[in-house]
Design a protein around this motif. Structure first.
Motif, PDB file in Angstrom:
ATOM      1  N   SER A   1       0.664  -1.302   0.229  1.00  0.00           N
ATOM      2  CA  SER A   1       0.053   0.032   0.082  1.00  0.00           C
ATOM      3  C   SER A   1       0.870   1.235  -0.037  1.00  0.00           C
ATOM      4  O   SER A   1       0.596   2.289   0.862  1.00  0.00           O
ATOM      5  N   GLN A  18      -3.927   4.755  17.450  1.00  0.00           N
ATOM      6  CA  GLN A  18      -3.230   6.128  16.824  1.00  0.00           C
ATOM      7  C   GLN A  18      -4.071   7.052  17.785  1.00  0.00           C
ATOM      8  O   GLN A  18      -3.410   8.110  18.305  1.00  0.00           O
ATOM      9  N   GLN A  64       1.179   3.684  11.656  1.00  0.00           N
ATOM     10  CA  GLN A  64       0.770   4.137  10.530  1.00  0.00           C
ATOM     11  C   GLN A  64       1.472   2.869   9.649  1.00  0.00           C
ATOM     12  O   GLN A  64       0.730   2.267   8.763  1.00  0.00           O
ATOM     13  N   TRP A  97       3.355  10.921   0.644  1.00  0.00           N
ATOM     14  CA  TRP A  97       3.518  10.071  -0.498  1.00  0.00           C
ATOM     15  C   TRP A  97       3.894   8.747  -0.285  1.00  0.00           C
ATOM     16  O   TRP A  97       3.274   7.628  -0.745  1.00  0.00           O
ATOM     17  N   LEU A  98       4.617   8.227   0.929  1.00  0.00           N
ATOM     18  CA  LEU A  98       4.996   6.853   1.189  1.00  0.00           C
ATOM     19  C   LEU A  98       4.001   6.453   2.133  1.00  0.00           C
ATOM     20  O   LEU A  98       3.643   5.068   2.296  1.00  0.00           O
ATOM     21  N   MET A  99       3.162   7.260   2.978  1.00  0.00           N
ATOM     22  CA  MET A  99       2.657   6.630   4.038  1.00  0.00           C
ATOM     23  C   MET A  99       0.943   6.622   3.894  1.00  0.00           C
ATOM     24  O   MET A  99       0.330   6.136   4.703  1.00  0.00           O
ATOM     25  N   SER A 100       0.517   7.422   2.949  1.00  0.00           N
ATOM     26  CA  SER A 100      -0.823   7.807   2.988  1.00  0.00           C
ATOM     27  C   SER A 100      -1.847   6.544   3.145  1.00  0.00           C
ATOM     28  O   SER A 100      -2.849   6.667   3.815  1.00  0.00           O
ATOM     29  N   HIS A 101      -1.512   5.590   2.545  1.00  0.00           N
ATOM     30  CA  HIS A 101      -2.172   4.099   2.427  1.00  0.00           C
ATOM     31  C   HIS A 101      -2.057   2.989   3.034  1.00  0.00           C
ATOM     32  O   HIS A 101      -2.591   2.077   3.305  1.00  0.00           O
ATOM     33  N   LEU A 102      -0.734   3.326   3.821  1.00  0.00           N
ATOM     34  CA  LEU A 102       0.014   2.163   4.710  1.00  0.00           C
ATOM     35  C   LEU A 102      -1.108   1.368   5.610  1.00  0.00           C
ATOM     36  O   LEU A 102      -1.146   0.230   5.604  1.00  0.00           O
ATOM     37  N   GLY A 111      -4.960   8.115   9.453  1.00  0.00           N
ATOM     38  CA  GLY A 111      -3.554   8.238  10.112  1.00  0.00           C
ATOM     39  C   GLY A 111      -2.441   8.636   9.248  1.00  0.00           C
ATOM     40  O   GLY A 111      -1.552   9.279   9.640  1.00  0.00           O
ATOM     41  N   GLY A 112      -2.646   8.414   8.011  1.00  0.00           N
ATOM     42  CA  GLY A 112      -1.766   9.008   6.955  1.00  0.00           C
ATOM     43  C   GLY A 112      -1.676  10.492   7.011  1.00  0.00           C
ATOM     44  O   GLY A 112      -0.555  10.898   7.024  1.00  0.00           O
ATOM     45  N   PRO A 119      -4.985  10.613  -3.623  1.00  0.00           N
ATOM     46  CA  PRO A 119      -3.903  10.870  -2.800  1.00  0.00           C
ATOM     47  C   PRO A 119      -2.879  11.927  -3.597  1.00  0.00           C
ATOM     48  O   PRO A 119      -2.080  12.670  -3.015  1.00  0.00           O
TER      49      PRO A 119
END
Lengths: 253, 276
Positions: A17, A120, A136, B24-29, B39-40, B75
């Motif tokens: 993701s 969170q 996250q 960019w890296l964390m939006s959907h983690l 959370g992103g 995003p």
């Protein structure tokens, strides 16, 4: 065994993701190439992946009504097809079927992750930015390994035996039907894409593209994109100012 | 310089770049049903809140809490919201009269429209055209397919995200009005639609390879139906299958059912030797 482990790892990275997973591995075209590389047949993998990808042209990432899961279809479809020496048409059918089951992995991922915001929240209460970021990034990766990585390993390891057994049991006319299905399924991909792209006033360009290709045998898509871009540019340039036109129409009414 | 020190911390170019990279890296983690990308968003803005309130932990906590609320958008184009939010938070920290409600309302009222724009341009227009071209290469075994696709998508993804955040931060709320009401978006979608539809027309012929197999003998003469069709409309079967599926989807039939119908049609037709 080792190869199946790599397929499992690939499934994890593919579904991690983030943009790297989305654009380097998710699309069957990409997944097919990587899987092919794992089994020492990158070109075959690429061709199979591309064939599968066509059926998923209209797949949308917004979580709408996707009939089949893009991730597992491309990755596992190629993994099984390449080991069982299937034709690309057969690979498409197997891939789409795998994807129908694979849809549940997405639902599982989203559901299990739904516990995370509450954790969170607790870090937010403490003003702990690092804690929010860790939650996250980390726990969902374990979820991916569980719902994607492990099933992918099992499918890559046991899948070919199962599929080979099934194919051996099917009579010749069944195989003919099976192959035809693989040639027809891309129509769903194109139709879904048409749903998103089609505008009544612009549909003529779809007809034009079809006619040029059907009658002249022109099927170079890059060339088509250039011609399409030129037509798009000309169309926009020739359009009158919309606001003025609308205002006049309303006046007349 | 002295004035800035008095009115609070100013964000630097680097802060914006780092926020972009985090998003960019964390939006959907940890994408999830409960709060989607919340959370992103909090991870993106957290370090900025810490920088804005170096010695007011209660403000950091309030900020984190308001950015842990439900959030979901496309995003890349939707990141305009992030730029605007950062600008608002910065001004708020400097003592401007911006309420928490303003920020929350802004986010939740913009995420829908921007998702609409972003999903159309990214998902329905840009990606399919690029993908179509790359699939053409890949189906002949050319590595140009995956290479161009990867570069084309990663480059697009990062560039649009970065530009959106920067524009949002620079222009504030006016940025969105420009995007939502300006003619640019309409022109862009028209342009991509024409290009995409034209390419899609070619794809019907290139990728849907099913054909009529039926042939019969009438009065000692062999009639191959495919040859008859080809003289009138070549590739008529792929076109018909596409149009019928498309109309069915538009009429509200579920895609999975359309898929199953095609499956059955092809399986029976192929087994009986009517189509191949």
């Amino acid at each position: 065994m080792i190869q199946a482990v790599f397929v499992g790892l690939l499934a994890w990275a593919q579904s991690s993701s983030n943009p790297l997973g989305w654009w380097l591995i998710r699309e069957p075209l990409m997944a097919g190439f990587w899987v092919g590389l794992i089994y020492g047949k990158p070109v075959e993998g690429l061709i199979i992946g591309a064939a599968i990808n066509v059926a998923f042209l209209g797949w949308n990432s917004t979580g709408g009504a996707n009939p089949s899961d893009l991730y597992s279809a491309g990755l596992l479809g190629t993994a099984v097809a390449i080991q069982s020496n299937m034709s690309t048409e057969q690979a498409v059918v197997v891939a789409v079927s795998i994807g129908v089951i694979g849809n549940y992995a997405w639902i599982l991922f989203m559901s299990i992750n739904s516990m995370l915001p509450s954790i969170q929240d607790k870090y937010a209460e403490k003003g702990d930015v690092r804690g929010i970021m860790l939650i996250q990034a980390i726990p969902s990766q374990a979820v991916v390994i569980l719902v994607r990585g492990v099933p992918a390993f099992l499918a890559a390891f046991y899948g070919p035996t199962v599929i080979d057994g099934l194919l051996a049991a099917v009579p010749a006319w069944g195989i003919a039907g099976f192959n035809t299905v693989g040639k027809v399924l891309p129509a769903v991909g194109v139709a879904m894409l048409l749903k998103y792209m089609a505008r009544k006033d612009l549909l003529v360009f779809f007809g034009l593209g079809f006619a040029v290709s059907a009658y002249m045998g022109m099927n170079n898509l890059l060339f088509g994109a250039f011609i399409g871009a030129a037509m798009g540019y000309i169309y926009i340039s020739l359009q009158p100012k919309e606001v003025v036109v609308n205002a006049r129409e309303e006046d007349e009414i | 310089m002295a004035e800035k020190v008095e009115t609070g911390v100013s964000l630097t170019q680097k802060d914006i770049e780092m926020a972009t990279l985090r998003w960019w890296l964390m939006s959907h983690l940890s994408y999830n049903y409960q709060r989607m990308q919340a959370g992103g968003f909090a991870s993106m803005i957290g370090p900025i809140m810490k920088k804005l309130y170096p010695d007011k932990p209660e403000e950091v906590i309030a900020g984190l809490k308001r950015h842990m609320m439900f959030f979901n958008t496309e995003p890349r184009w939707g990141a305009v919201i992030h730029g605007i939010t950062i600008a608002l938070e910065e001004q708020k920290a400097k003592g401007e009269d911006i309420s928490e409600e303003t920020i929350i309302d802004l986010k939740s009222s913009l995420m829908g429209p921007l998702a609409g724009i972003g999903d159309t341009i990214s998902g329905a227009l840009y990606k399919p055209v690029l993908l179509g071209i790359c699939l053409g290469w890949a189906s002949t075994g050319s590595f140009l397919g995956p290479l161009v696709f990867a570069i084309g998508m990663l480059g697009y993804d990062y560039t649009i995200t970065r530009l959106s955040i920067r524009k949002g931060y620079q222009l504030g709320t006016t940025a969105v009005t420009t995007i939502l009401e300006g003619g640019l978006f309409k022109k862009l979608t028209t342009f991509f639609s024409i290009m995409g539809l034209f390419v899609l027309g070619i794809m019907v012929c290139k990728f849907i390879t099913v054909d009529v197999a039926l042939q019969t003998v009438v009065a000692g003469k062999k009639i191959v139906f495919k040859e008859l069709f080809d003289q009138i409309v070549p590739k008529a079967l792929p076109l018909a299958l596409t149009i019928v599926s498309w109309r069915a989807i538009m009429k509200g039939y579920r895609v999975i059912n359309v898929l199953l119908c095609l499956f059955a049609f092809a399986l029976i037709g192929g087994a009986l030797g009517i189509i191949k």
